[in-house]
Structure formats: C-alpha cells, structure tokens
Design a protein around this motif. Structure first.
Motif, PDB file in Angstrom:
ATOM      1  N   ARG A 183     -13.098  -5.667  -5.029  1.00 53.28           N
ATOM      2  CA  ARG A 183     -12.524  -4.542  -5.768  1.00 53.28           C
ATOM      3  C   ARG A 183     -11.697  -3.736  -4.781  1.00 53.28           C
ATOM      4  O   ARG A 183     -12.022  -3.672  -3.604  1.00 53.28           O
ATOM      5  N   PRO A 184     -10.607  -3.110  -5.237  1.00 48.77           N
ATOM      6  CA  PRO A 184      -9.751  -2.388  -4.300  1.00 48.77           C
ATOM      7  C   PRO A 184     -10.459  -1.205  -3.641  1.00 48.77           C
ATOM      8  O   PRO A 184     -11.094  -0.407  -4.330  1.00 48.77           O
ATOM      9  N   LEU A 185     -10.341  -1.141  -2.325  1.00 48.15           N
ATOM     10  CA  LEU A 185     -10.806   0.024  -1.587  1.00 48.15           C
ATOM     11  C   LEU A 185      -9.659   1.042  -1.561  1.00 48.15           C
ATOM     12  O   LEU A 185      -8.576   0.779  -2.084  1.00 48.15           O
ATOM     13  N   THR A 186      -9.874   2.184  -0.976  1.00 46.49           N
ATOM     14  CA  THR A 186      -8.916   3.288  -1.064  1.00 46.49           C
ATOM     15  C   THR A 186      -7.494   2.898  -0.686  1.00 46.49           C
ATOM     16  O   THR A 186      -6.549   3.176  -1.427  1.00 46.49           O
ATOM     17  N   HIS A 187      -7.299   2.256   0.457  1.00 44.71           N
ATOM     18  CA  HIS A 187      -5.940   1.909   0.888  1.00 44.71           C
ATOM     19  C   HIS A 187      -5.332   0.810   0.021  1.00 44.71           C
ATOM     20  O   HIS A 187      -4.132   0.795  -0.223  1.00 44.71           O
ATOM     21  N   ASP A 188      -6.178  -0.091  -0.468  1.00 47.17           N
ATOM     22  CA  ASP A 188      -5.708  -1.118  -1.402  1.00 47.17           C
ATOM     23  C   ASP A 188      -5.285  -0.464  -2.709  1.00 47.17           C
ATOM     24  O   ASP A 188      -4.261  -0.821  -3.294  1.00 47.17           O
ATOM     25  N   LEU A 189      -6.075   0.495  -3.165  1.00 50.64           N
ATOM     26  CA  LEU A 189      -5.766   1.219  -4.396  1.00 50.64           C
ATOM     27  C   LEU A 189      -4.422   1.933  -4.273  1.00 50.64           C
ATOM     28  O   LEU A 189      -3.579   1.848  -5.171  1.00 50.64           O
ATOM     29  N   LEU A 190      -4.211   2.620  -3.175  1.00 51.11           N
ATOM     30  CA  LEU A 190      -2.945   3.333  -2.985  1.00 51.11           C
ATOM     31  C   LEU A 190      -1.766   2.358  -2.952  1.00 51.11           C
ATOM     32  O   LEU A 190      -0.715   2.617  -3.551  1.00 51.11           O
ATOM     33  N   SER A 191      -1.939   1.233  -2.318  1.00 48.81           N
ATOM     34  CA  SER A 191      -0.901   0.199  -2.300  1.00 48.81           C
ATOM     35  C   SER A 191      -0.611  -0.299  -3.712  1.00 48.81           C
ATOM     36  O   SER A 191       0.555  -0.476  -4.097  1.00 48.81           O
ATOM     37  N   ASN A 192      -1.671  -0.499  -4.501  1.00 47.65           N
ATOM     38  CA  ASN A 192      -1.512  -0.930  -5.897  1.00 47.65           C
ATOM     39  C   ASN A 192      -0.776   0.121  -6.722  1.00 47.65           C
ATOM     40  O   ASN A 192       0.071  -0.208  -7.555  1.00 47.65           O
ATOM     41  N   ILE A 193      -1.087   1.394  -6.498  1.00 51.52           N
ATOM     42  CA  ILE A 193      -0.408   2.481  -7.215  1.00 51.52           C
ATOM     43  C   ILE A 193       1.080   2.483  -6.886  1.00 51.52           C
ATOM     44  O   ILE A 193       1.922   2.623  -7.778  1.00 51.52           O
ATOM     45  N   LEU A 194       1.410   2.306  -5.623  1.00 53.54           N
ATOM     46  CA  LEU A 194       2.827   2.246  -5.228  1.00 53.54           C
ATOM     47  C   LEU A 194       3.535   1.112  -5.977  1.00 53.54           C
ATOM     48  O   LEU A 194       4.649   1.292  -6.478  1.00 53.54           O
ATOM     49  N   ASP A 195       2.888  -0.053  -6.060  1.00 56.60           N
ATOM     50  CA  ASP A 195       3.474  -1.199  -6.764  1.00 56.60           C
ATOM     51  C   ASP A 195       3.688  -0.904  -8.248  1.00 56.60           C
ATOM     52  O   ASP A 195       4.767  -1.123  -8.789  1.00 56.60           O
ATOM     53  N   VAL A 196       2.658  -0.372  -8.898  1.00 55.07           N
ATOM     54  CA  VAL A 196       2.729  -0.110 -10.338  1.00 55.07           C
ATOM     55  C   VAL A 196       3.819   0.917 -10.652  1.00 55.07           C
ATOM     56  O   VAL A 196       4.532   0.795 -11.641  1.00 55.07           O
ATOM     57  N   ARG A 252      -0.886  -2.914   4.906  1.00 53.55           N
ATOM     58  CA  ARG A 252      -1.000  -3.550   3.589  1.00 53.55           C
ATOM     59  C   ARG A 252       0.350  -3.771   2.930  1.00 53.55           C
ATOM     60  O   ARG A 252       0.504  -4.671   2.119  1.00 53.55           O
ATOM     61  N   THR A 253       1.304  -2.925   3.248  1.00 58.44           N
ATOM     62  CA  THR A 253       2.615  -3.012   2.591  1.00 58.44           C
ATOM     63  C   THR A 253       3.677  -3.658   3.483  1.00 58.44           C
ATOM     64  O   THR A 253       4.818  -3.820   3.051  1.00 58.44           O
ATOM     65  N   GLY A 254       3.323  -3.998   4.714  1.00 58.56           N
ATOM     66  CA  GLY A 254       4.291  -4.590   5.632  1.00 58.56           C
ATOM     67  C   GLY A 254       5.359  -3.592   6.074  1.00 58.56           C
ATOM     68  O   GLY A 254       6.481  -3.973   6.404  1.00 58.56           O
ATOM     69  N   SER A 255       5.020  -2.328   6.092  1.00 61.01           N
ATOM     70  CA  SER A 255       5.964  -1.268   6.458  1.00 61.01           C
ATOM     71  C   SER A 255       5.918  -0.980   7.951  1.00 61.01           C
ATOM     72  O   SER A 255       4.866  -1.094   8.578  1.00 61.01           O
ATOM     73  N   PRO A 256       7.060  -0.573   8.527  1.00 60.09           N
ATOM     74  CA  PRO A 256       7.085  -0.279   9.956  1.00 60.09           C
ATOM     75  C   PRO A 256       6.376   1.032  10.298  1.00 60.09           C
ATOM     76  O   PRO A 256       6.321   1.953   9.478  1.00 60.09           O
ATOM     77  N   ILE A 257       5.852   1.078  11.505  1.00 61.25           N
ATOM     78  CA  ILE A 257       5.178   2.266  12.035  1.00 61.25           C
ATOM     79  C   ILE A 257       6.056   2.810  13.158  1.00 61.25           C
ATOM     80  O   ILE A 257       6.309   2.108  14.151  1.00 61.25           O
ATOM     81  N   TRP A 258       6.531   4.035  12.984  1.00 59.00           N
ATOM     82  CA  TRP A 258       7.393   4.676  13.975  1.00 59.00           C
ATOM     83  C   TRP A 258       6.661   5.852  14.596  1.00 59.00           C
ATOM     84  O   TRP A 258       5.894   6.544  13.923  1.00 59.00           O
ATOM     85  N   VAL A 259       6.926   6.074  15.879  1.00 59.43           N
ATOM     86  CA  VAL A 259       6.312   7.197  16.591  1.00 59.43           C
ATOM     87  C   VAL A 259       7.428   7.950  17.302  1.00 59.43           C
ATOM     88  O   VAL A 259       8.295   7.342  17.944  1.00 59.43           O
ATOM     89  N   MET A 260       7.393   9.275  17.170  1.00 58.32           N
ATOM     90  CA  MET A 260       8.386  10.106  17.842  1.00 58.32           C
ATOM     91  C   MET A 260       8.230   9.954  19.359  1.00 58.32           C
ATOM     92  O   MET A 260       7.108   9.852  19.870  1.00 58.32           O
ATOM     93  N   GLU A 261       9.352   9.953  20.051  1.00 58.26           N
ATOM     94  CA  GLU A 261       9.335   9.758  21.500  1.00 58.26           C
ATOM     95  C   GLU A 261       8.517  10.822  22.218  1.00 58.26           C
ATOM     96  O   GLU A 261       7.860  10.532  23.223  1.00 58.26           O
ATOM     97  N   GLU A 262       8.536  12.061  21.714  1.00 53.57           N
ATOM     98  CA  GLU A 262       7.771  13.138  22.357  1.00 53.57           C
ATOM     99  C   GLU A 262       6.271  12.841  22.313  1.00 53.57           C
ATOM    100  O   GLU A 262       5.544  13.141  23.251  1.00 53.57           O
ATOM    101  N   VAL A 263       5.820  12.242  21.207  1.00 51.87           N
ATOM    102  CA  VAL A 263       4.403  11.897  21.069  1.00 51.87           C
ATOM    103  C   VAL A 263       4.052  10.797  22.071  1.00 51.87           C
ATOM    104  O   VAL A 263       3.016  10.858  22.731  1.00 51.87           O
TER     105      VAL A 263
END
Length: 167
Positions: free
Chosen positions: A54-67, A113-124
């Motif tokens: 059954r979808p866990l929280t992050h799976d659920l959010l990914s499913n909501i984005l799709d729908v 889960r969505t295959g999206s890129p992760i970016w970090v600000m250079e200052e961080v």
C-alpha cells in the motif's frame, strides 16, 4: 546551484542517527544531512526500488502528483540555518510553477520516486559539505597557485585590448 545525487544512507557513529549523503557529479564534495528514521526508510526503499503493498506517504504524494497531472521539476536545498537545512519542491502543472516548502529528507524521498533532480545552493555546499577527494582538491589548488604565479601584467592588457576590439 549544483546538482547532487543520493550516495546512500549512513548512521552517525556516536548518535546512531541516520544521515543521507548527497554527492556532486564529480564526487569531490559530499553533503551529509541528518534525517529521521522514517525518512531514512523511505529513501532506502526508493533507492532499492521497493514497492510497498500500500502506498506510504512519499508514494502517496507521488501518486497525487500523477493524478493531478503535476510534475516535480526539481528539488532545491536552498539554505542552512541553525544546523537545519531548508528545501523546496518545484512543482509544475502546464505552464504554471509553484514552490512548496518542505524538509530536505521528504524532498529527497519524493525526488527519488519521481526521477527529479536534486539541486543544492552553492552557499549551502560551501557551509556544510565535506571533501571526498582531498588529492583532487590539492591538485586544483596547486594548479591555481601555478596559474597565479605565472600571471604577468601584460596578460591583463592584452585581454583588455582584445575585448575592446570585439565591442
């Protein structure tokens, strides 16, 4: 901003708290972020392509984005304040984009889960990253020292003349 990938999950040797480790594309810098146990499980599940019954929280959010026909265009870890990292989800629906504040651990779990890129600000990265390849860092510093040592005043004059003639 610098794009980073999830290198894995580790445990702090003293506190036994989970840490998600992000690495840059050149494997020169690593960004350790302390996270909760549940987020660590969720990130590990995504890294290992596990599908819960059954979808866990992050799976659920990914499913909501799709729908709702929305996409997560990227995740941005944008600041570090009082030892706390801050991130946003950059969501897109058609031509419209929105940023939603979230914890970096949730953003990372959803990005995986969505295959999206992760970016970090250079200052961080400058404030919180750790070197991974000290030899390469030293080679780069040495090359820069050599470059500076071999600079001549004429080099600047020649560049200035060249740029003026292009205008």
């Amino acid at each position: 901003m610098i794009e980073m990938k999830v290198a894995g999950i580790a445990l702090d040797a003293v506190t036994r708290s989970p840490i998600v480790l992000l690495k840059d594309g050149s494997d020169r810098r690593a960004l350790p972020i302390y996270i909760g146990q549940e987020q660590a499980k969720s990130i590990m599940g995504a890294l290992e392509n596990q599908r819960p019954p059954r979808p866990l929280t992050h799976d659920l959010l990914s499913n909501i984005l799709d729908v709702w026909e929305m996409s997560l265009s990227k995740v941005v870890i944008h600041s570090l304040q009082d030892n706390t990292f801050y991130a946003v989800l950059c969501l897109t629906k058609g031509e419209e984009t929105r940023e939603v504040d979230c914890r970096p651990s949730d953003a990372i779990a959803l990005a995986l889960r969505t295959g999206s890129p992760i970016w970090v600000m250079e200052e961080v990265i400058a404030d919180a990253s750790i070197p991974v390849d000290r030899d390469a860092d030293e080679e780069e510093r040495e090359a820069f020292r050599n470059f500076i040592a071999n600079l001549r005043p004429e080099d600047f004059i020649e560049r200035d003349r060249h740029q003026s003639s292009e205008s």
